[in-house]
Design an enzyme around this catalytic site. Structure first.
Site, PDB file in Angstrom:
ATOM      1  N   LYS A 159      25.353  11.117 -23.430  1.00 15.82           N
ATOM      2  CA  LYS A 159      25.066  10.327 -24.715  1.00 15.82           C
ATOM      3  C   LYS A 159      23.590   9.871 -24.578  1.00 15.82           C
ATOM      4  O   LYS A 159      23.052   9.180 -23.851  1.00 15.82           O
ATOM      5  CB  LYS A 159      25.795   8.932 -24.441  1.00 15.82           C
ATOM      6  CG  LYS A 159      25.708   7.818 -25.746  1.00 15.82           C
ATOM      7  CD  LYS A 159      25.941   6.608 -25.525  1.00 15.82           C
ATOM      8  CE  LYS A 159      25.475   5.321 -26.602  1.00 15.82           C
ATOM      9  NZ  LYS A 159      23.888   5.552 -26.698  1.00 15.82           N
ATOM     10  N   GLU A 162      18.895   3.792 -12.653  1.00 19.12           N
ATOM     11  CA  GLU A 162      17.601   3.377 -12.399  1.00 19.12           C
ATOM     12  C   GLU A 162      17.008   2.453 -13.535  1.00 19.12           C
ATOM     13  O   GLU A 162      17.250   2.735 -14.641  1.00 19.12           O
ATOM     14  CB  GLU A 162      16.520   4.620 -12.697  1.00 19.12           C
ATOM     15  CG  GLU A 162      16.646   5.508 -11.681  1.00 19.12           C
ATOM     16  CD  GLU A 162      15.961   6.996 -12.046  1.00 19.12           C
ATOM     17  OE1 GLU A 162      14.738   6.832 -12.294  1.00 19.12           O
ATOM     18  OE2 GLU A 162      16.595   8.060 -11.970  1.00 19.12           O
ATOM     19  N   CYS A 183       8.963   3.204 -17.595  1.00 23.72           N
ATOM     20  CA  CYS A 183       9.547   2.244 -16.394  1.00 23.72           C
ATOM     21  C   CYS A 183       8.314   2.209 -15.370  1.00 23.72           C
ATOM     22  O   CYS A 183       8.239   1.269 -14.630  1.00 23.72           O
ATOM     23  CB  CYS A 183      10.824   2.701 -16.052  1.00 23.72           C
ATOM     24  SG  CYS A 183      11.042   4.449 -16.258  1.00 23.72           S
ATOM     25  N   GLU A 214       9.829  -8.077 -17.602  1.00 23.01           N
ATOM     26  CA  GLU A 214       9.725  -6.808 -18.155  1.00 23.01           C
ATOM     27  C   GLU A 214       9.242  -6.504 -19.657  1.00 23.01           C
ATOM     28  O   GLU A 214      10.149  -7.335 -20.323  1.00 23.01           O
ATOM     29  CB  GLU A 214      10.785  -5.562 -17.877  1.00 23.01           C
ATOM     30  CG  GLU A 214      10.181  -4.128 -18.002  1.00 23.01           C
ATOM     31  CD  GLU A 214      11.196  -3.189 -17.695  1.00 23.01           C
ATOM     32  OE1 GLU A 214      10.675  -2.011 -17.074  1.00 23.01           O
ATOM     33  OE2 GLU A 214      12.248  -3.543 -17.855  1.00 23.01           O
TER      34      GLU A 214
END
Ligand SMILES: Cc1cc2nc3c(=O)[nH]c(=O)nc-3n(C[C@H](O)[C@H](O)[C@H](O)COP(=O)(O)OP(=O)(O)OC[C@H]3O[C@@H](n4cnc5c(N)ncnc54)[C@H](O)[C@@H]3O)c2cc1C
Length: 1017
Positions: free
Chosen positions: A690, A771, A805, A900
């Site tokens: 996906k 992750e 990231c 974040e």
């Protein structure tokens, strides 16, 4: 060599012999042991380790602002070389260890004095006053000069303005000074206000990169325009002052820009014939460039002047090309450079009526060749001159002055701090094995060796390169399974090298091609068949959300079931397929991606707003994953023998887990998708993929790659769909055994939680490979090189709009360097242009979508309430743009220092000490990437131990991990510790099995064990 060539060579050698005789008994001061510079160079020549450390020490020296700092670095750099150091240093070392504060201050003063003395060897003056005095002396000695203002990296437009202004002042000072000078003699030419009867008394040399902070080869035209903007007023000032200018040649990445700048300026000021351009003989392309320049000069009817040099960035060019897997642009055999120098000198001299040659070398063979070539072609003296560097080869200068008369000394001027890079280059040059000066004056080589024809010395013998084309990088590999890793060890796919005009052209064409195909509808791909659905969703260009990149058929739960069913049906056969055969599919898919690398990058530019280089890197990484995991599977696919006593055989092997669902992010839309998918496939799992709803068109290209690789039906299924509709459904599905996810921590944790429950019909524990986020910091230590640190922080924080990231989102700066760092950071940030990624003039583009935009803006508000806005840029209207933002006065506990943000927002924190900086950097729930800029070996060691992140980078940017070289992934809330692109990654997609067999029959153990051989265990 033909007889004519032999005749010329004999004359060159004879002239060279004469010149060498003229030098007998003389030594340049750099090789005189009685002088400080000579002593340092002498020690460096004798001890490689000392040379390396000395160069590093010279490099860090300008930032050692206190005696304590200097003493500490002295100990760290040279402390373990006890007994191998020259005596004055031994003494300084001993004192640095033992002395109290007063002693340290004295030693520091002595060392500072010594290094400044070393600098003054190569720098004509650190102040205008000193420089003017020395220039006048050079002229009294009968030589002309060209003066260059030192200053290497310009990180902001303000710095570029300041640099241009310094040149303005210098030209004014020189204009004034020249009133007191007499022109250099012009024998037989009567009295002239010009040197030698034709040359201005004032000449400057200038580096284009110091006039534009954002010079980038992919933005060639924009860079040329920006340099010209600052160069034109200087040029006009020079014309008014009756002065000359030479454009220096810098690193290869600047070459085409500099040549274009030269032509543009020459064309704009057709009557200004005092403009020259440096070219470097060590570059393989210079033959073509020079021919092009001469042809251009002929076609526009404008005479040109060329300074021919060998090139000062040899080590850097070789290193950079090797690091990036690019073709090496320079010759790698010194004789080839020397031969090219003679070839280019001949070419310019052949055109002497319209081209002036400035021959910049200290090499007697090269000088003799230029002299003999000029004589052979009867070139009038006023059509060429010789040039030498200040402080490098005084005897050569004196000799040329007495034999030829027309000698110009290239004189760097300026304070020692920005001059240090120049000084390091000169030290490197003088101490290099291949240096003519070293061979002649230090090693005292035989004259015949020094004067040997470079064509005989290896310039032609080893490999005749011809002027065109670079040395080829290892060609793209077409690998077959079976001893793959041995036959073709893994190497990273080179990134696009935009210094090449061809690459720039291809990329531009790819963008235009992709534009032609926008708006198409893409079906799902299930069980090897394209499946359309009536329900579609548009994917748009974040720079212009009205522009539809593609429409995607949407998978609902029914299609998700079908995809899982197809994967399940294909699983048995795929599981039992030879791992080497599975690896071969990956290699074929890699070849497919490689053949479309520019096009695939162009899709990313438009669908997610990646800049050219970022998009190219993403495609390169995708190819790397395929190549790397294919090789890893070859290793892991073999059963391994375990310790086995007689009569018992033990071995282990891995088995795939079943159906793997891959839920991919949008920020590395091809690379991460491809990494997770290919790892699952090559280990024998069947995949339901996906893609992110923001990048489904890019994800779709994986279908093409695997179709082209002829992957069996059902092994790879592509199901774009709405997250709320199918993502959790796929995670929960009882037939799914493995989930590979990359994305936010919030979603990742939810997946882990959901995957833990056993559903009806489920017969295994699901495994999650996850992750997640990061809050990555870079520490700036007190001795950091800000020329390097500022651009690295900017690219780590704002590259792809801070949406990696690995991006840097906080920088922790040691107090003593805080102000200097922040000032340069803000200046540099203000120089980054924001706009559509399609246009390479922009360094920063739009963020992913409107949702991301409002979330980031919210954080900016929070940050302003917690700390202080240090800088905010502007954001263009229309697309999903967010202004580049830097926040200061942030404390470790603030939300913007903890959470974040995933956008172009950087927080800056101040720490009293390096230890405190480490604590602040470590003080989050994440542990993904981190970086340190320090030139203290002790501090770097401390960081290695104490900076607890998955990927730590020292003295470089913290993004851009490469497969195999920097296996990537974090721990704590950043992930489960899996390292993508590393040796262990594939293990997550498999279960280990062990087989133990009793091979004894009633105490009898068969000698030849056929079974063992059959299994290869
Ligand atoms: C007046 C003047 C202006 C200059 N301006 C510039 C400039 O604008 N840009 C610039 O880059 N440099 C410039 N230089 C520096 C120049 O490029 C050389 O680095 C320097 O002059 C040493 O070359 P040489 O011919 O004197 O000595 P040599 O000892 O004969 O040559 C040394 C050179 O050979 C080349 N070389 C070394 N090892 C290898 C190898 N293994 N394979 C192939 N080639 C190798 C390198 O270019 C090295 O600098 C200038 C030099 C002078 C004298």
């Amino acid at each position: 060599m033909d007889t004519e060539g032999q005749g010329l060579n004999s004359r060159i050698v004879a002239t060279g012999m004469e010149l060498l005789e003229g030098l007998a008994g003389e030594k340049p001061s750099v090789f005189e042991r009685g002088r400080w510079a000579g002593r340092i160079i002498d020690w460096s020549l004798r001890n490689d380790e000392f040379r390396t450390r000395m160069l590093r020490f010279v490099d860090v020296f300008p930032s050692l602002s206190t005696p304590e700092l200097l003493a500490r670095h002295l100990r760290e750099y040279f402390g373990d070389l006890d007994g191998q150091l020259p005596w004055p240093m031994e003494r300084a070392m001993g004192a640095a260890s033992a002395a109290g504060p007063l002693g340290i201050a004295l030693i520091s003063k002595a060392i500072r004095y010594s290094i400044e003395k070393l600098g003054s060897q190569f720098i004509v003056g650190d102040t205008a006053g000193k420089a003017m005095k020395r220039l006048a002396r050079i002229r009294r000695d009968g030589c002309a000069f060209s003066i260059d203002i030192l200053g290497e990296a310009v990180v902001s437009e303000e710095e570029a303005d300041a640099y241009a202004a310094q040149y303005g002042t210098l030209i004014r000072d020189l204009e004034e000074a020249q009133k007191t000078w007499s022109p250099l003699a012009s024998p037989g030419k009567g009295s002239s206000p010009l040197d030698w009867g034709y040359s201005p008394m004032v000449s400057i040399s200038l580096k284009p990169s110091s006039l534009y902070s954002q010079m980038r080869p992919q933005n060639l035209q924009g860079s040329v325009r920006a340099v010209l903007r600052r160069l034109r007023p200087l040029c006009e000032q020079l014309i008014r002052a009756g002065a000359a200018m030479c454009i220096d040649m810098e690193s290869y990445a600047c070459k085409d820009i500099s040549l274009e700048v030269y032509k543009a300026l020459r064309g704009e000021y057709p009557n200004y014939g005092q403009l020259s351009m440096a070219v470097q003989a060590y570059l393989r392309e210079t033959g073509n460039d020079l021919a092009g320049l001469l042809a251009w000069s002929g076609s526009v009817g404008l005479p040109i002047a060329v300074r021919l040099v060998k090139g000062a960035y040899w080590d850097y060019e070789v290193l950079k090309a090797r690091q990036n897997g690019w073709t090496i642009p320079v010759y790698t055999n010194k004789a080839e450079t020397d031969a090219a120098f003679e070839r280019h000198a001949r070419l310019v001299l052949q055109h002497h009526e319209t081209a002036y040659l400035a021959c910049g070398t200290h090499n007697i063979r090269s000088i003799a060749a230029a002299l003999e070539l000029a004589r052979e072609m009867s070139v009038p003296p006023e059509r060429y001159e010789f040039q030498v560097l200040y402080g490098m080869a005084e005897p050569v200068r004196r000799l040329l002055k007495s034999r030829v008369g027309r000698v110009r000394v290239y004189c760097p001027y300026g304070p020692i701090v920005p001059g240090m890079a120049y000084l390091v280059r000169r030290l490197l040059e003088n101490t290099a094995n291949q240096s003519f000066l070293r061979q002649m004056f230090s090693e005292q080589r035989e004259p015949w060796l020094l004067l040997r024809d470079p064509l005989e010395a290896g310039g032609a013998g080893e490999r005749q390169p011809g002027p065109e084309g670079k040395e080829k990088a290892p060609s793209a590999r077409v690998c077959r399974p079976g001893g793959l890793s041995d036959a073709h060890p893994f190497t990273n796919q080179p990134q696009a090298d935009f210094t090449s005009g061809e690459e720039r052209r291809l990329f531009g064409e790819a963008l235009a091609g992709v534009r032609q195909r926008l708006g198409r509808t893409y079906p799902l791909f299930i069980n090897g068949v394209e499946r359309s659905t009536p329900d579609t969703e548009a994917s748009v260009n974040p720079a212009d959300p009205a522009e539809v990149v593609g429409k995607l058929c949407q998978a609902g739960r029914k299609e998700a079931d079908e995809a899982i069913g197809a994967a399940l049906s294909a699983f048995r056969q795929w599981r039992d397929t030879d791992p080497a055969a599975r690896a071969a599919y990956l290699l074929r898919a890699a070849a497919h991606l490689r053949s479309r690398r520019h096009e695939l990058a162009a899709w990313q530019v438009l669908e997610i707003g990646k800049q050219w280089d970022q998009a190219s890197a993403d495609v390169g990484e995708a190819i790397d994953f395929l190549e790397y995991y294919a090789r890893q599977m070859e290793r892991l696919g073999r059963p391994r023998a375990l310790p086995s006593p007689p009569g018992e055989r033990n071995y282990s092997f891995y088995e795939p887990r079943g159906v793997a669902v891959v839920i991919a992010p949008w920020n590395f839309p091809l690379a991460i998708s491809c990494g997770m998918v290919s790892a699952a496939i090559v280990t024998g799992n069947c995949v339901v993929y996906k893609p992110s709803p923001l990048t489904p068109v890019i994800g779709r290209h994986l279908v093409d790659a695997f179709k082209d690789a002829l992957l069996p039906a059902g092994v790879f299924n592509y199901v774009p769909g709405r997250t709320e509709e199918i993502a959790e459904y796929l995670v929960d599905h009882p037939d799914v055994s493995t989930i590979a996810f990359t994305g936010s921590t919030e979603v990742g944790l939810r997946i882990i939680e959901k995957a833990a429950s056993i559903r009806k019909g489920q017969s295994f524990v699901k495994r999650v490979i996850c992750e997640m986020g990061g809050k990555n910091a870079i520490i700036i230590d007190e001795d950091a090189d800000l020329d390097e640190a500022v651009p690295a922080v900017l690219s780590s924080a704002f590259g792809f709009q801070g949406q990696k990231c690995s991006s840097c989102s906080k920088v922790v700066v040691v107090e003593s360097i805080y102000d200097a760092f922040v000032e340069r950071l803000i200046g540099a940030a203000g120089s980054l242009a924001v706009g559509p990624a399609e246009d390479p003039a922009y360094s920063m583009g739009p963020v992913a979508d409107e949702k991301a935009r409002s979330r980031i803006l919210k954080y900016i508000e929070i940050g302003q309430s917690e700390g202080k806005l240090l800088y905010q840029g502007t954001a263009p209207a229309g697309g999903n743009y967010v202004p580049l933002t830097i926040l200061g006065e942030i404390e470790p506990h603030h939300r913007v220092a903890q959470e974040e943000i995933f956008g172009p927002v950087l927080v800056v924190m101040k720490a009293k000490t390096f230890e405190e900086a480490l604590d602040a950097a470590n003080s989050t729930r994440y542990a993904l990437t981190g970086g340190v800029f320090s030139r203290s070996p002790g501090r770097l060691e401390e960081a290695r131990r104490r900076f607890r992140v998955g990927n730590l980078y020292l003295n470089r940017q913290i993004t851009g991990a490469l497969v195999g070289r920097q296996p990537f992934g974090g721990f704590r809330l950043s992930g489960l510790g899996t390292k993508a692109g590393g040796e262990e990654y594939l293990l997550h997609f498999m279960d280990p099995r062990v087989v133990t067999e009793n091979t004894a029959r009633r105490g009898f153990v068969p000698e030849g064990d056929m079974e063992e051989r059959r299994r290869g265990a």
